[in-house]
Design an enzyme around this catalytic site. Structure first.
Site, short mmCIF file in Angstrom:
data_model
loop_
_atom_site.label_atom_id
_atom_site.label_comp_id
_atom_site.label_asym_id
_atom_site.label_seq_id
_atom_site.Cartn_x
_atom_site.Cartn_y
_atom_site.Cartn_z
N SER A 1 0.44 5.49 -2.19
CA SER A 1 -0.19 6.75 -1.79
C SER A 1 -0.41 6.74 -0.29
O SER A 1 -0.09 5.76 0.39
CB SER A 1 -1.54 6.92 -2.51
OG SER A 1 -2.41 5.86 -2.19
N GLY A 2 -0.93 7.85 0.25
CA GLY A 2 -1.29 7.92 1.66
C GLY A 2 -0.13 7.70 2.60
O GLY A 2 1.01 8.05 2.30
N ILE A 3 -0.41 7.08 3.75
CA ILE A 3 0.63 6.93 4.75
C ILE A 3 1.71 5.95 4.30
O ILE A 3 2.86 6.05 4.74
CB ILE A 3 0.06 6.51 6.12
CG1 ILE A 3 -0.46 5.09 6.11
CG2 ILE A 3 -1.01 7.48 6.59
CD1 ILE A 3 -0.81 4.58 7.49
N GLY B 1 0.82 -1.20 0.00
CA GLY B 1 0.00 0.00 0.00
C GLY B 1 0.86 1.25 0.00
O GLY B 1 0.51 2.27 0.61
N ALA B 2 1.99 1.20 -0.69
CA ALA B 2 2.96 2.29 -0.65
C ALA B 2 2.81 3.29 -1.79
O ALA B 2 3.63 4.20 -1.92
CB ALA B 2 4.38 1.72 -0.67
N SER C 1 -6.71 -0.36 12.81
CA SER C 1 -7.54 0.84 12.89
C SER C 1 -8.31 0.84 14.20
O SER C 1 -8.65 -0.22 14.74
CB SER C 1 -8.53 0.90 11.72
OG SER C 1 -9.49 1.94 11.92
N TYR D 1 -15.24 -3.84 7.14
CA TYR D 1 -13.93 -3.21 7.28
C TYR D 1 -13.46 -3.26 8.73
O TYR D 1 -12.31 -3.64 9.03
CB TYR D 1 -13.98 -1.77 6.79
CG TYR D 1 -12.70 -1.02 7.07
CD1 TYR D 1 -11.61 -1.13 6.20
CD2 TYR D 1 -12.55 -0.24 8.21
CE1 TYR D 1 -10.42 -0.47 6.47
CE2 TYR D 1 -11.37 0.42 8.49
CZ TYR D 1 -10.31 0.31 7.62
OH TYR D 1 -9.14 0.94 7.90
#
Length: 282
Positions: free
Chosen positions: A17-19, A14-15, A135, A162
């Site tokens: 975009s975002g964190i 998940g690299a 989360s 989720y």
């Protein structure tokens, strides 16, 4: 925190975009060899170019791509010091993958579980750390081992599924810590969360689901602020720290934060692990 990361290899899913992107760039600035994994070929290549490493493209909705990714990583990197399981997302309607699993269950839990399992020999050799993006939403999840695919329960516009997947992330972390003496496992809520990974953004993903108005009024959610650099802070810290508490869940940088009561069920964690092994090996 360890400031100089020269000689360390960090794999971040998940690299693109975002964190994930923010953490990748910051860790590379400290000297780490950072491998960016993403579903978007264009964005992943852009980040990888800035990192000076080869982009790794993989769609976690396909186990075949996860297995191919693991093969490439094992072939190219003789050591992996940190595996950051950061990829994931929320969809507003139940969907089924080509592997015949509900999409949120597969992308947020089964795929990172499979990747970690395939990389375990290398992770053990490296004395690695597995950092998983969970989360605060885990507190709203409800794990039912008899309905992991969401065929009978209310899908809740994606939010319930989720939240349950984030609960699975914590159970996975704790069971990995219990099973693997040579690997350290931690997970975290980004706290001040960023684009494409934050709870506020997750609510936007679910627009039209009927949950937006309700969820946005929950005080716990409203306190979450935006900002990719801030949201990446816990991931950077946990990937860089010389020592971390094995199996711990962090709310931001605070360990021992409140979790869903099911997250403390060791038998549930073991059973989820065993079922997940059966799913990914089928």
């Amino acid at each position: 925190m360890t400031k100089d990361l020269h000689g360390r290899t960090v794999v971040i899913t998940g690299a693109s975009s975002g964190i994930g992107a923010a953490a990748a760039l910051r860790l590379a600035e400290r000297g780490a060899t950072v491998v960016a994994v993403g579903r978007s070929a264009g964005r992943t290549r852009e980040i990888a170019a800035r990192l000076g490493t080869e982009p790794q493209i993989a769609d976690f909705a396909r186990f075949s791509e996860v297995r191919a990714l693991a093969g490439r990583l094992l072939d190219r990197y003789p050591r992996i010091d940190v595996l950051a399981n950061n990829a994931g997302g929320l969809v507003s309607e139940r969907r089924v993958t080509t592997d015949d699993h509900e999409l949120t269950f597969q992308a947020n839990h089964l795929a990172p579980f499979l990747l970690t399992k395939l990389l375990l020999p290398r992770l053990r050799e490296s004395g690695a750390r597995v950092v998983t993006t969970a989360s605060v939403g885990n507190r709203f999840g409800k794990l039912d081992l008899d309905d992991l695919e969401w065929t009978r329960r209310r899908y809740g516009g994606g939010w319930i599924a989720y939240s349950t997947s984030k609960l699975m992330n914590i159970l996975f972390t704790r069971e990995l810590a219990r099973r693997e003496a040579g690997v350290t496992a931690v997970c975290f809520h980004p706290r001040r969360v960023a684009a494409e990974r934050g709870v506020e953004q997750e609510i936007r993903f679910a627009s039209g689901s009927g949950l937006v108005g309700v969820v946005s009024r929950i005080p716990l959610i409203r306190r979450v602020a935006l900002g990719a650099a801030d949201g990446a802070g816990p991931l950077i810290a946990l990937a860089s720290a010389s020592e971390v508490a094995n199996g711990a869940y962090h709310d931001g940088l605070r360990a021992g934060a409140k979790v869903n009561p099911q997250a403390d069920d060791a038998q549930l964690a073991t059973r989820l692990w065993e079922l997940s092994e059966a799913y990914v090996s089928a």
